[in-house]
Design a protein around this motif. Structure first.
Motif, PDB file in Angstrom:
ATOM      1  N   LEU A  87       0.802  -1.216   0.000  1.00 42.93           N
ATOM      2  CA  LEU A  87       0.000   0.000   0.000  1.00 42.93           C
ATOM      3  C   LEU A  87       0.843   1.278   0.000  1.00 42.93           C
ATOM      4  O   LEU A  87       0.615   2.189  -0.781  1.00 42.93           O
ATOM      5  N   ILE A  88       1.826   1.309   0.901  1.00 46.08           N
ATOM      6  CA  ILE A  88       2.522   2.576   1.165  1.00 46.08           C
ATOM      7  C   ILE A  88       3.169   3.183  -0.083  1.00 46.08           C
ATOM      8  O   ILE A  88       2.939   4.346  -0.393  1.00 46.08           O
ATOM      9  N   PRO A  89       3.947   2.416  -0.853  1.00 48.23           N
ATOM     10  CA  PRO A  89       4.572   3.042  -2.022  1.00 48.23           C
ATOM     11  C   PRO A  89       3.547   3.635  -2.979  1.00 48.23           C
ATOM     12  O   PRO A  89       3.805   4.650  -3.620  1.00 48.23           O
ATOM     13  N   ARG A  90       2.373   3.022  -3.052  1.00 45.35           N
ATOM     14  CA  ARG A  90       1.369   3.501  -4.006  1.00 45.35           C
ATOM     15  C   ARG A  90       0.709   4.785  -3.554  1.00 45.35           C
ATOM     16  O   ARG A  90       0.050   5.461  -4.342  1.00 45.35           O
ATOM     17  N   PHE A  91       0.843   5.105  -2.273  1.00 45.70           N
ATOM     18  CA  PHE A  91       0.242   6.346  -1.806  1.00 45.70           C
ATOM     19  C   PHE A  91       1.250   7.482  -1.715  1.00 45.70           C
ATOM     20  O   PHE A  91       0.890   8.600  -1.400  1.00 45.70           O
ATOM     21  N   VAL A  92       2.493   7.170  -1.990  1.00 42.53           N
ATOM     22  CA  VAL A  92       3.489   8.231  -2.073  1.00 42.53           C
ATOM     23  C   VAL A  92       3.281   8.930  -3.413  1.00 42.53           C
ATOM     24  O   VAL A  92       3.098   8.269  -4.428  1.00 42.53           O
ATOM     25  N   PRO A  93       3.278  10.275  -3.412  1.00 40.02           N
ATOM     26  CA  PRO A  93       3.069  10.955  -4.684  1.00 40.02           C
ATOM     27  C   PRO A  93       4.168  10.618  -5.696  1.00 40.02           C
ATOM     28  O   PRO A  93       5.291  10.321  -5.309  1.00 40.02           O
ATOM     29  N   GLY A  94       3.817  10.668  -6.925  1.00 37.11           N
ATOM     30  CA  GLY A  94       4.801  10.396  -7.967  1.00 37.11           C
ATOM     31  C   GLY A  94       4.580   9.015  -8.534  1.00 37.11           C
ATOM     32  O   GLY A  94       4.154   8.125  -7.816  1.00 37.11           O
ATOM     33  N   ASP A  95       4.831   8.861  -9.829  1.00 40.28           N
ATOM     34  CA  ASP A  95       4.753   7.508 -10.345  1.00 40.28           C
ATOM     35  C   ASP A  95       6.047   7.170 -11.045  1.00 40.28           C
ATOM     36  O   ASP A  95       6.691   8.015 -11.655  1.00 40.28           O
ATOM     37  N   PRO A  96       6.464   5.901 -10.874  1.00 41.72           N
ATOM     38  CA  PRO A  96       7.806   5.507 -11.300  1.00 41.72           C
ATOM     39  C   PRO A  96       8.028   5.645 -12.793  1.00 41.72           C
ATOM     40  O   PRO A  96       9.127   5.992 -13.225  1.00 41.72           O
ATOM     41  N   ILE A  97       6.991   5.420 -13.576  1.00 42.73           N
ATOM     42  CA  ILE A  97       7.193   5.390 -15.026  1.00 42.73           C
ATOM     43  C   ILE A  97       7.475   6.787 -15.562  1.00 42.73           C
ATOM     44  O   ILE A  97       8.433   7.000 -16.309  1.00 42.73           O
ATOM     45  N   THR A  98       6.673   7.746 -15.145  1.00 46.02           N
ATOM     46  CA  THR A  98       6.898   9.116 -15.613  1.00 46.02           C
ATOM     47  C   THR A  98       8.292   9.592 -15.231  1.00 46.02           C
ATOM     48  O   THR A  98       8.990  10.208 -16.037  1.00 46.02           O
TER      49      THR A  98
ATOM     50  N   ALA B 107      16.438  11.457 -23.140  1.00 46.26           N
ATOM     51  CA  ALA B 107      16.247  12.331 -24.273  1.00 46.26           C
ATOM     52  C   ALA B 107      15.545  11.479 -25.316  1.00 46.26           C
ATOM     53  O   ALA B 107      15.938  10.347 -25.539  1.00 46.26           O
ATOM     54  N   SER B 108      14.487  11.970 -25.891  1.00 47.50           N
ATOM     55  CA  SER B 108      13.862  11.171 -26.932  1.00 47.50           C
ATOM     56  C   SER B 108      13.172  12.082 -27.924  1.00 47.50           C
ATOM     57  O   SER B 108      13.022  13.271 -27.691  1.00 47.50           O
ATOM     58  N   LEU B 109      12.771  11.473 -29.006  1.00 49.98           N
ATOM     59  CA  LEU B 109      12.068  12.232 -30.018  1.00 49.98           C
ATOM     60  C   LEU B 109      10.737  12.670 -29.454  1.00 49.98           C
ATOM     61  O   LEU B 109      10.184  12.052 -28.555  1.00 49.98           O
ATOM     62  N   GLU B 110      10.226  13.743 -30.005  1.00 51.89           N
ATOM     63  CA  GLU B 110       8.890  14.221 -29.718  1.00 51.89           C
ATOM     64  C   GLU B 110       7.911  13.042 -29.877  1.00 51.89           C
ATOM     65  O   GLU B 110       7.911  12.386 -30.893  1.00 51.89           O
ATOM     66  N   GLY B 111       7.145  12.761 -28.838  1.00 53.05           N
ATOM     67  CA  GLY B 111       6.138  11.706 -28.964  1.00 53.05           C
ATOM     68  C   GLY B 111       6.625  10.335 -28.541  1.00 53.05           C
ATOM     69  O   GLY B 111       5.831   9.437 -28.298  1.00 53.05           O
ATOM     70  N   GLY B 112       7.932  10.175 -28.437  1.00 53.40           N
ATOM     71  CA  GLY B 112       8.476   8.870 -28.075  1.00 53.40           C
ATOM     72  C   GLY B 112       8.112   8.453 -26.664  1.00 53.40           C
ATOM     73  O   GLY B 112       7.870   7.280 -26.386  1.00 53.40           O
ATOM     74  N   LYS B 113       8.039   9.454 -25.784  1.00 57.52           N
ATOM     75  CA  LYS B 113       7.752   9.142 -24.389  1.00 57.52           C
ATOM     76  C   LYS B 113       6.335   8.632 -24.202  1.00 57.52           C
ATOM     77  O   LYS B 113       6.083   7.770 -23.370  1.00 57.52           O
ATOM     78  N   GLU B 114       5.403   9.184 -24.995  1.00 57.83           N
ATOM     79  CA  GLU B 114       4.020   8.727 -24.863  1.00 57.83           C
ATOM     80  C   GLU B 114       3.909   7.258 -25.210  1.00 57.83           C
ATOM     81  O   GLU B 114       3.185   6.503 -24.552  1.00 57.83           O
ATOM     82  N   ILE B 115       4.639   6.852 -26.234  1.00 58.22           N
ATOM     83  CA  ILE B 115       4.600   5.451 -26.646  1.00 58.22           C
ATOM     84  C   ILE B 115       5.111   4.575 -25.509  1.00 58.22           C
ATOM     85  O   ILE B 115       4.486   3.577 -25.134  1.00 58.22           O
ATOM     86  N   LEU B 116       6.230   4.972 -24.915  1.00 53.13           N
ATOM     87  CA  LEU B 116       6.799   4.193 -23.817  1.00 53.13           C
ATOM     88  C   LEU B 116       5.865   4.175 -22.610  1.00 53.13           C
ATOM     89  O   LEU B 116       5.669   3.150 -21.973  1.00 53.13           O
ATOM     90  N   GLN B 117       5.289   5.347 -22.342  1.00 53.63           N
ATOM     91  CA  GLN B 117       4.417   5.464 -21.181  1.00 53.63           C
ATOM     92  C   GLN B 117       3.251   4.474 -21.275  1.00 53.63           C
ATOM     93  O   GLN B 117       2.999   3.714 -20.348  1.00 53.63           O
ATOM     94  N   SER B 118       2.574   4.480 -22.416  1.00 54.78           N
ATOM     95  CA  SER B 118       1.409   3.609 -22.518  1.00 54.78           C
ATOM     96  C   SER B 118       1.850   2.149 -22.516  1.00 54.78           C
ATOM     97  O   SER B 118       1.180   1.285 -21.941  1.00 54.78           O
ATOM     98  N   TYR B 119       3.000   1.888 -23.107  1.00 55.87           N
ATOM     99  CA  TYR B 119       3.527   0.526 -23.110  1.00 55.87           C
ATOM    100  C   TYR B 119       3.745   0.024 -21.680  1.00 55.87           C
ATOM    101  O   TYR B 119       3.347  -1.069 -21.308  1.00 55.87           O
TER     102      TYR B 119
END
Lengths: 555, 329
Positions: free
Chosen positions: B25-36, B43-55
């Motif tokens: 429980l505790i880690p999930r209630f700490v603000p912030g998310d690991p993926i972001t 450094a990545s191309l414009e739009g590359g991060k969104e692809i990784l994020q959803s993946y």
């Protein structure tokens, strides 16, 4: 009797195997630290969080980039140029091959890009402007664009690892980013070695194609030690168990001679520059939404004090434009002369007075024009001691002109969450300001257009909204570099950034590097620029391989 | 005996359930998310991060409602699957722990056992011998009041930098390759020694002080005086005192396990010695939910198991506990 025999057997085994205890002699081993913070778990070139030296040591790019001269150096490519407005042509070197002996040809280059067209990969968005990649012969590749992003392409050329088609074509689409790729087949000078919980090991590939072209790297193996704290790195340098440290170590200027450490410059600033540290201002909160107020803040801080007290002159102050290295080709001195800021608290006070930010209630702090009180919190992650000290100084300087600012140090994950969600007043950051082959990367980070959403992660954390500026940055990307037109757009961008001040560049963080000479000499330095002394992820293409080639073992 | 053990086991199971739930429980209630956070640094191309994020969000099932994630967590836990680390993707958490935990064992086990045994012996001597006591007590107090990380720095400075006997960091030399040969074993030992010494010495002081006080107390009890009046030898009286004095020390061992483990985390950081400690610190910094869960799960198991062992030992050395549960008294 039986036990005695087995004991003898074990002893015999141990004695005979001790011959293999050393993988390589100490003077054939290069021990470095500062790149990885955890053991290697992925060597996958398609996955951006792979162990950082994978690109450079195992996989290679078409070009390398020399940040010192701001030049692209042909690597896998022999040459490359825009043969028309929309076609970039690359000639590959002859006779280059993968570590399994297969030839590396234009087919592999085409495959590297087509795999991103046919699958969702981090660099898939390049196909928004790319139309086709075609192999004209085994060594000639043409990239046909519909609307090329010239500036981004300059970065792409030295960032994209070329992967072998004969291996990756068989990997199913849904596995492309998942596989760890433990025994990577690349084209580079090293192979993945036997690492451990506290180290990553690379063994030299004596069959590297570049041996004849560039020369052979000297270290037979490279061991990247994972070091948990900067002072451990210092201890290792003192014990000579580390040859190259890429950590920020306080006090290096005063101890370097006593301990025989070498840095790039012998005198201040000692280190090369790696990125611009900027103070983001949250433009969605009053009065930080007022450009005059933001500009006044820029005049209030004396970055020289930070340079002296925090960094002991290991960093220089930043240019008002934030540009450094090759980016300064686009710096417009006239614009800086007219709109640039400098430290002068009197000017800052005057600007604030004129804009109506005066102390209305006589409590010693300036108030909003409507008379209500204002105060600010500046944040950096807890434990980042140099930044913590820096924002203490920045707060002091703000307070000196009557602005109530206090430093605060949340945990890194909380800091990042507040940064991404716009829940802060001011913060220091540098995630996207790293040295690169085009100032586009800096501007597109300082003033990124992607701000109308819950989490802003690509820069512009203060969510400064100015469509005109966004358009200019977009336009800059689409003009051939170093043309009159591109310089004009660059000037306009600098002018707006200085007038509007969405983020204030204060100092240039160092490419921290300290070397010892007990086992290896001929380190790259200012007077002997034979490479680039960095083992950070993404920096190997900046000349680190040249450093490996030019190192000399101490006999 | 069976009753004693089954009662203890039930308590452990309940503890385990709550500890694991909290740690989910505790880690999930700490603000912030690991993926972001992870992606922001590329450094990545414009739009590359969104692809990784959803993946990533899909891969880790972070888009599912929390209760579904929680149920899924217990389900895979019973299959022995601790998930995949986010920051060390695609390594399974189990593999990361397996690689690291051996280093915790080789430091913790010998340091706990040896410091306990030697500390108790020294304390017993100190308790009956005034001269030894005058000399040893300040040393014991110094040791036990030293914070682990501070003492580690002192040890590292004295033996590593000044005397230059032991290497200051890591598990073995950079030029070494692990293998069953003398060169490697000797090298490994040299690297192991300073973290071990730190853990050993800091713990030693506490045990010695505890035992010394117990011996002084026991030699003043009625049974000791009675034995003395019967003409029993000093040695015999001391031995009885030791046997009684050891009981609270065993309980103390169970109680202090948590502190010892957190001490080992700090010691590992000072020596850059691999192990769960550093892995966990990194995981928490980057809120890598699955790795945090895995590491804590392991620590919880280790502490519970050690407590269980202590309970059994207690039963063996204290006949009163044994007899009270078997109904003999």
């Amino acid at each position: 009797m039986k036990t005695r025999v087995s004991v003898l057997l074990i002893v015999a085994l141990i004695v005979s195997s001790s011959a293999f205890a050393l993988a390589a002699e100490r003077n054939e081993t290069l021990i470095v630290g500062g790149g990885p913070w955890s053991p290697a778990t992925s060597w996958n070139p398609l996955y951006p969080s792979r162990t950082s030296a994978t690109i450079g040591l195992v996989y290679e790019t078409l070009f390398a980039y020399n940040p010192l001269t701001n030049e692209h150096k042909p690597w896998l490519a022999d040459s490359g140029e825009w043969i028309s407005d929309t076609v970039y042509e690359v000639n590959l070197r002859n006779g280059i091959h993968w570590s399994d002996g297969e030839p590396l040809t234009a087919v592999d280059v085409v495959f590297t890009y087509e795999i991103a067209r046919d699958n969702e990969l981090p660099y898939t968005p390049i196909w928004r402007t790319l139309e086709e990649v075609k192999a004209l012969s085994l060594t000639k590749v043409q990239f046909v664009f519909n609307n090329p992003s010239y500036q981004e392409w300059q970065i792409e050329l030295y960032s994209r690892p070329i992967i072998p088609k004969h291996i990756w074509k068989d990997i199913p689409s849904d596995q492309l980013m998942i596989i760890a790729n433990e025994n990577p087949v690349g084209s580079g000078p090293y192979k993945s070695g036997v690492g451990g919980a506290d180290r990553i090991v690379w063994d030299r590939d004596d069959n590297w194609w570049g041996n004849e072209v560039f020369g052979q790297p000297k270290p037979k193996q490279i061991v990247e030690m994972i070091i948990y704290e900067n002072n451990v790195a210092l201890g290792m340098l003192m014990q000579r168990t580390l040859d190259l440290s890429n950590y920020f170590i306080p006090g290096v200027p005063s101890i370097k001679d006593a301990f025989g450490l070498t840095t790039w410059y012998d005198e201040a600033p000692f280190m090369l520059q790696a990125n611009t540290a900027v103070l983001y201002l949250n433009t969605q909160r009053a009065p930080l939404d007022d450009a005059e107020f933001r500009r006044a803040l820029a005049f209030a801080v004396n970055p020289e004090v930070i340079v002296e007290r925090v960094f002991e002159y290991m960093v220089p102050t930043a240019d008002p434009t934030g540009l450094f290295g090759g980016w300064t080709d686009y710096r417009d001195a006239e614009v800086v002369e007219e709109y640039g800021f400098y430290y002068d608290p009197e000017v800052a006070k005057q600007m604030l007075d004129e804009a109506g930010y005066v102390d209305a209630d006589g409590d010693g702090w300036r108030d909003l024009p409507d008379g209500s009180a204002m105060s600010f919190e500046i944040i950096v992650p807890a434990g980042w001691t140099d930044w913590m000290e820096s924002i203490r100084i920045i707060s002091e300087h703000f307070r000196a002109i009557g602005i109530n600012a206090t430093p605060a140090f949340p945990d890194q994950s909380v800091y990042e969450n507040r940064m991404f969600t716009g829940n802060f007043d001011m913060l220091i950051n540098n995630y996207g300001s790293g040295v690169s082959g085009s100032p586009f990367s800096y501007w597109n980070w300082i003033a990124n257009h992607n701000i109308h959403r819950d989490q802003v992660t690509e820069g512009n954390f203060g969510r400064y909204d100015n469509q005109e500026l966004f358009d200019l940055i977009f336009e800059f990307n689409q003009i051939l570099p170093m043309t009159e037109e591109s310089l004009a757009v660059a000037s306009e961008i600098q002018k707006i950034l200085l007038q509007e001040m969405p983020a204030i560049p204060f100092w240039l963080n160092g490419m921290w590097a300290q070397t010892t000479s007990k086992y290896w000499t001929n380190w790259p330095t200012e007077n002997n620029p034979v490479g680039y002394p960095s083992t950070w992820g993404g920096y190997w293409q900046f000349g680190t391989i040249e450093m490996l080639i030019n190192l000399e073992p101490v006999q | 005996m069976g009753r004693y053990l089954s009662k203890k086991l039930a308590i452990y199971l309940v503890t385990f359930f709550f500890a694991v739930t909290l740690n989910w429980l505790i880690p999930r209630f700490v603000p912030g998310d690991p993926i972001t956070s992870l992606l922001a640094r590329f450094a990545s191309l414009e739009g590359g991060k969104e692809i990784l994020q959803s993946y990533f969000v899909q891969t880790f099932g972070l888009d599912k409602p929390l209760y579904a994630q929680y149920i899924g967590f217990w389900r895979s836990l019973f299959r022995g699957d601790l998930g995949i680390s986010i920051t060390r993707y695609p390594a399974p958490v189990m593999d990361i722990i397996k690689d690291a935990v051996i280093y915790d064992y080789i430091i913790l086990l010998p340091s706990i056992v040896l410091s306990w045994i030697i500390g108790n012996k020294l304390g017993a001597v100190s308790g009956v011998n005034k001269k030894v006591d005058n000399f040893m007590m300040p040393v014991f107090y110094f040791l036990t009041s030293s914070p682990y990380f501070w003492f580690a720095l002192v040890v590292s400075y004295v033996f590593g930098i000044v005397l230059g006997i032991f290497p200051t960091s890591h598990a073995y030399s950079a030029t070494m390759r692990p293998g069953w040969n003398w060169a490697f074993i000797a090298d490994f030992f040299m690297h192991w020694f300073m973290p071990f010494l730190t853990m050993f010495l800091v713990q030693l002081g506490g045990w010695a002080i505890g035992m010394r006080n117990m011996i002084i107390y026991e030699t003043n009890t009625n049974y000791s005086k009675y034995m003395e009046s019967l003409g029993a030898s000093d040695k015999l009286i001391r031995n009885y005192g030791f046997r009684n004095g050891i009981l609270p020390q065993v309980t103390g061992l169970a109680i202090s396990l948590g502190t010892i483990i957190s001490g080992s985390v700090l010691t590992q950081v000072v020596f850059s010695y691999p192990g769960l400690g550093y892995t966990m610190v990194q995981a928490i910094k980057e809120s890598d939910y699955f790795l945090i869960q895995g590491c804590f799960l392991f620590l919880i198991l280790m502490v519970l198991l050690a407590n269980f062992v202590v309970d059994i030992v207690y039963m063996i050395i204290d006949p009163r506990v044994r007899h009270s549960y078997s109904g003999e008294v």
